[in-house]
Design a protein around this motif. Sequence first.
Motif, PDB file in Angstrom:
ATOM      1  N   GLU A 106       0.839  -1.215   0.000  1.00  0.00           N
ATOM      2  CA  GLU A 106       0.000   0.000   0.000  1.00  0.00           C
ATOM      3  C   GLU A 106       0.871   1.262   0.000  1.00  0.00           C
ATOM      4  N   VAL A 107       1.916   1.227   0.828  1.00  0.00           N
ATOM      5  CA  VAL A 107       2.820   2.384   0.913  1.00  0.00           C
ATOM      6  C   VAL A 107       3.551   2.575  -0.417  1.00  0.00           C
ATOM      7  N   TRP A 108       4.033   1.476  -0.960  1.00  0.00           N
ATOM      8  CA  TRP A 108       4.729   1.502  -2.257  1.00  0.00           C
ATOM      9  C   TRP A 108       3.818   2.073  -3.344  1.00  0.00           C
ATOM     10  N   LYS A 109       2.573   1.574  -3.390  1.00  0.00           N
ATOM     11  CA  LYS A 109       1.633   1.959  -4.447  1.00  0.00           C
ATOM     12  C   LYS A 109       1.276   3.447  -4.348  1.00  0.00           C
ATOM     13  N   ARG A 110       1.108   3.917  -3.114  1.00  0.00           N
ATOM     14  CA  ARG A 110       0.753   5.335  -2.923  1.00  0.00           C
ATOM     15  C   ARG A 110       1.874   6.250  -3.436  1.00  0.00           C
ATOM     16  N   ALA A 111       3.121   5.898  -3.090  1.00  0.00           N
ATOM     17  CA  ALA A 111       4.256   6.724  -3.558  1.00  0.00           C
ATOM     18  C   ALA A 111       4.359   6.687  -5.074  1.00  0.00           C
ATOM     19  N   ILE A 112       4.211   5.518  -5.650  1.00  0.00           N
ATOM     20  CA  ILE A 112       4.318   5.406  -7.112  1.00  0.00           C
ATOM     21  C   ILE A 112       3.145   6.118  -7.791  1.00  0.00           C
TER      22      ILE A 112
END
Length: 251
Positions: A106-112
């Motif tokens: 989730e954190v990865w996807k939000r940043a990307i």
Amino acid sequence: MGRLTGKVALITGAGNGQGAAEAYLFAKEGAKVIATDIQFDNVSDVVAKINSEFPDSAIALKHDVASEEDWKKVAEEGVGKFGLITVLVNNAGILSMQPFLEVSYEVWKRAIDINAWSQFAGIKTVVPYMRQAGIGSIINIGSLASIIAAGGFNPYTASKGAVEAITRAAALELGPEQIRVNSVHPGGIDTQMTRDTFTTEEAKEAVANAVPLKRFGQPEDVAKLVVFLASDESSYITGTAQIIDGGIWVQ
Ligand SMILES: NC(=O)c1ccc[n+]([C@@H]2O[C@H](COP(=O)([O-])OP(=O)(O)OC[C@H]3O[C@@H](n4cnc5c(N)ncnc54)[C@H](O)[C@@H]3O)[C@@H](O)[C@H]2O)c1
């Protein structure tokens, strides 16, 4: 004054920090500015100040850069007000700080989504207008984090690496249509983002001392570079990654 006369610029994340400085300087240099931000109150305040000094130069629009639908809406509204978009500043972004092993999907996807997909969606949205205008300059705001290693900023670093790579690919594809694409990679700039990260005076001083020029950058330092890249003064510059960091990366 007048270095951007005749340009119509869409600037994202214009409610704070660097985007707000860019919106102001663009209007001062004669551009019409479509200033967008997810924080509508902030960008409305920025635009009110701009228009009080440079009447009818800017509009404020609410915009989540991760939403392709929002991109279509703000572009259509901006073009309806000022005409074909000829400059895009993909500035909006979020910081994301987690040690490697703690990064969730989730954190990865939000940043990307917010830092990288948004820029791709922005380019897709504005290029048809630039094609009609026969000219364009796209400036993607990256970070020094994709050029030198910065431990603990993993999803952020990855998203800014994508910004740099998207820039080169888009510059190649769009060059024959006279649409230039460059990225800008700031070091530590004094905005809310760094104020939230370096919360004590000691931490701020340590960061400033690590810079050969011995200070944080100011939003206006970056805005001046972005004005240059938006203007016809940089008409033979495309596909580059411009570092603006007070000399950190040469150490
Ligand atoms: N400040 C630094 O030291 C630094 C260094 C390198 C790169 N950058 C990059 O510079 C850019 C500007 O950052 P800043 O320093 O001005 O920070 P900032 O936090 O002051 O401003 C960022 C702006 O982006 C907006 N934003 C966040 N998520 C959004 C979304 N989903 N849709 C639309 N707007 C959204 C925020 O509301 C805010 O107004 C960012 O891309 C950042 O990653 C900053």
